[in-house]
Design a protein around this motif. Structure first.
Motif, PDB file in Angstrom:
ATOM      1  N   VAL A   1      -5.865   4.474  -3.593  1.00 54.48           N
ATOM      2  CA  VAL A   1      -4.368   4.862  -4.101  1.00 54.48           C
ATOM      3  C   VAL A   1      -4.336   6.403  -4.619  1.00 54.48           C
ATOM      4  O   VAL A   1      -3.402   6.891  -4.199  1.00 54.48           O
TER       5      VAL A   1
ATOM      6  N   ALA B   1       2.318   6.286   2.160  1.00 56.19           N
ATOM      7  CA  ALA B   1       1.857   6.543   0.569  1.00 56.19           C
ATOM      8  C   ALA B   1       1.524   8.303   0.520  1.00 56.19           C
ATOM      9  O   ALA B   1       2.263   8.975  -0.338  1.00 56.19           O
TER      10      ALA B   1
ATOM     11  N   SER C   1       1.966   1.789  -3.362  1.00 57.62           N
ATOM     12  CA  SER C   1       0.780   1.926  -4.418  1.00 57.62           C
ATOM     13  C   SER C   1       0.792   0.765  -5.520  1.00 57.62           C
ATOM     14  O   SER C   1       0.441   1.054  -6.703  1.00 57.62           O
TER      15      SER C   1
ATOM     16  N   THR D   1       0.632  -1.326   0.114  1.00 54.25           N
ATOM     17  CA  THR D   1       0.043  -0.100   0.039  1.00 54.25           C
ATOM     18  C   THR D   1       0.772   1.170  -0.027  1.00 54.25           C
ATOM     19  O   THR D   1       0.529   2.137  -0.640  1.00 54.25           O
TER      20      THR D   1
END
Length: 205
Positions: free
Chosen positions: A148, A101, A66, A63
């Motif tokens: 994302v 992220a 991404s 995660t």
């Protein structure tokens, strides 16, 4: 670009490139997961804490970078750790990965984007300052909107990290529960679309 950003960019690029060069995505294929489910379950029974920790780390990595595969890993969490254990692992791993992220996006891109499109982003920044938590919460509750993109987009705003964390934790929990629950029937799922359909139906009931 300063040295810290350059080093981070090289590390991220190397990790992403390795994922595709070594075709690691094949291990996040539904057919492969179904085939290996029994072997994975045996590993969990033999080493629950180690496998749980490895699963958590891999989920965060996927995660944070991404990479494709988070949905399948969520299903696998349900299949291996059950509804409670799978939800606990996925909820915290997905939130930590999403936050990383967002921070990567903020560290690498925000200054450049804000400088280049400052006038266009002024209204967005003001909206985030006023309604950032509720806006993000609404986005997290919509399963058809790619998480994302949410992570990367929020990194370009001035939304506080702590707000991003707790709103994401709460907002993603309903979808996590449904996906993990669907993962408990991993052997009966014929496609990722079938699991996604379960999430959409559950979110509209």
């Amino acid at each position: 670009m300063n040295l810290r950003k350059l080093i981070l960019l090289v590390v991220i690029a190397a990790l992403i490139a390795s994922f595709f060069i070594f075709d690691l995505g094949q291990y996040l294929d539904l057919k492969n997961l179904k085939t290996q489910q029994e072997a994975f379950s045996e590993q969990v029974s033999a080493n629950p804490w180690f496998i749980g920790g490895a699963y958590f780390f891999l989920y965060v990595l996927v995660t944070a970078l991404s990479l494709p595969g988070a949905a399948l890993m969520t299903l696998l969490g349900g299949a291996l750790f059950g509804l409670f254990g799978g939800t606990l692992l996925v909820s915290f791993a997905s939130t930590l990965g999403a936050t990383l992220a967002m921070l990567i996006s903020r560290f690498m891109l925000r200054d450049w984007v804000q400088a280049k499109f400052s006038k266009r982003l002024m209204g967005i920044n003001q909206g985030v300052e006023r309604e950032g938590a509720s806006y993000l919460f609404a986005l997290r509750l919509v399963p058809v909107f790619p998480f994302v993109l949410i992570n990367l987009a929020m990194g370009l705003t001035k939304l506080p990290v702590r707000t991003f964390w707790w709103v994401s934790q709460l907002g993603m929990l309903p979808g996590t529960l449904v996906y993990v629950n669907a993962g408990r029937e991993l052997g009966q799922l014929n496609s990722l679309a079938a699991a996604f359909f379960k999430v959409v139906v559950a979110s509209t009931v």
